[in-house]
Design an enzyme around this catalytic site. Structure first.
Site, PDB file in Angstrom:
ATOM      1  N   ASP A 171       0.885  -1.149  -0.117  1.00 16.51           N
ATOM      2  CA  ASP A 171       0.071   0.080   0.182  1.00 16.51           C
ATOM      3  C   ASP A 171       0.903   1.309   0.183  1.00 16.51           C
ATOM      4  O   ASP A 171       2.048   1.434   0.648  1.00 16.51           O
ATOM      5  CB  ASP A 171      -0.872   0.091   1.281  1.00 16.51           C
ATOM      6  CG  ASP A 171      -2.252  -0.275   1.141  1.00 16.51           C
ATOM      7  OD1 ASP A 171      -2.915   0.386  -0.019  1.00 16.51           O
ATOM      8  OD2 ASP A 171      -2.951  -1.006   1.673  1.00 16.51           O
ATOM      9  N   HIS A 210       3.197   2.868  -8.728  1.00 12.53           N
ATOM     10  CA  HIS A 210       3.361   1.309  -9.049  1.00 12.53           C
ATOM     11  C   HIS A 210       4.662   0.801  -9.462  1.00 12.53           C
ATOM     12  O   HIS A 210       5.100   0.032  -9.090  1.00 12.53           O
ATOM     13  CB  HIS A 210       2.237   1.123  -9.971  1.00 12.53           C
ATOM     14  CG  HIS A 210       0.722   1.415  -9.276  1.00 12.53           C
ATOM     15  ND1 HIS A 210       0.601   1.136  -8.107  1.00 12.53           N
ATOM     16  CD2 HIS A 210      -0.334   2.090  -9.951  1.00 12.53           C
ATOM     17  CE1 HIS A 210      -0.777   1.406  -7.790  1.00 12.53           C
ATOM     18  NE2 HIS A 210      -1.315   2.175  -8.762  1.00 12.53           N
ATOM     19  N   LEU A 263      12.681 -20.114  -1.592  1.00 12.20           N
ATOM     20  CA  LEU A 263      11.607 -19.322  -1.092  1.00 12.20           C
ATOM     21  C   LEU A 263      10.265 -19.342  -1.960  1.00 12.20           C
ATOM     22  O   LEU A 263      10.374 -19.331  -3.145  1.00 12.20           O
ATOM     23  CB  LEU A 263      12.233 -17.903  -1.312  1.00 12.20           C
ATOM     24  CG  LEU A 263      11.244 -16.698  -1.028  1.00 12.20           C
ATOM     25  CD1 LEU A 263      10.737 -16.974   0.728  1.00 12.20           C
ATOM     26  CD2 LEU A 263      11.810 -15.374  -1.246  1.00 12.20           C
TER      27      LEU A 263
END
Ligand code: FPP
Length: 218
Positions: free
Chosen positions: A2, A19, A113
């Site tokens: 966010d 973004h 991962l």
């Protein structure tokens, strides 16, 4: 992730620039996660509610996913990251769906991962979709318990979430992994996502490590 829009506004830039700056944070955060021994990380990239944004912003985000997948997935693959997606993928543009499949196939054998990207994801939709699948599978209501329900989620193999990091100071869960975060620890930082860093990630993990997790016990 966010705060991209606010980060851009403070710099008098279009939201798309926020973004784009947000994408740059992915690499250091994944590195920090790997170094901290994190096994599974989920990034909330696009929610079922994000379709309500102006078409131009939705298009920008979709283009950015495609670009990012093309430019970054091979390197992530080389570094041992396994990429998977959660969300209502059938509602996404075909081009996006095929790049999701490619990323998953390319990284399927990795094990350092696990990175889950929540795309067209909503916690409530996931619960509704799981219920639909259970009904279609003809399950007897008596056989539905928490363990059975978990098997019908988008990524049943994912362990329960330990930590939720929320940037930009929002004190909300915002439809993120509702089932999986039942006992997760929350970490909120005022830092906007494009300013988030390896150091911040480490701070969040340290905060998590100092918590006493009782899970309803004493
Ligand atoms: C929330 O900030 C952020 C988003 C809706 C998009 C997040 C997407 C990326 C960082 C792009 C790429 C990700 C991947 C995994 C390829 P906001 O726009 O709601 O910011 P605001 O609250 O300040 O307006």
């Amino acid at each position: 992730m966010d705060g991209n829009g606010r980060w851009a506004r403070r710099r008098l830039l279009p939201r798309a620039a926020g973004h784009r700056a947000g994408v740059e944070v992915l690499k250091p955060v994944l590195e920090a996660a790997g170094e901290a021994g994190v096994e599974t990380l989920t990034l909330y990239a696009f929610s079922t509610e994000n379709w309500a944004r102006p078409t131009e912003e939705v298009d920008t985000l979709m283009r950015l996913f495609l670009e990012t997948a093309k430019e970054r997935v091979p390197e992530l693959g080389e570094r041992g990251v396994r990429i998977r997606f959660v969300g209502r993928r059938e509602k996404l543009p075909e081009e996006i769906q095929s790049s999701m499949r490619e990323a998953e196939e390319l990284t399927a054998e990795n094990g350092k991962l696990d990175v889950y990207i929540a795309l067209n994801y909503g916690g409530r939709s996931e619960i509704v979709d799981a219920t639909r699948r259970m009904i279609s599978a003809g399950l007897d209501p008596e056989d539905v318990d928490e363990a059975t329900f978990s098997k019908y989620l988008y990524a049943p193999e994912v362990p329960e979430m330990d930590l939720v990091i929320r940037t930009s100071g929002e004190l909300r869960v915002s439809n993120f992994l509702l089932w999986q975060i039942a006992y997760a620890e929350l970490y909120v930082t005022d830092t906007l996502w494009p300013d988030f860093s390896k150091e911040e990630f480490t701070k969040a993990v340290e905060s998590f490590a100092s918590r006493s997790r009782r899970r309803g016990g004493v």
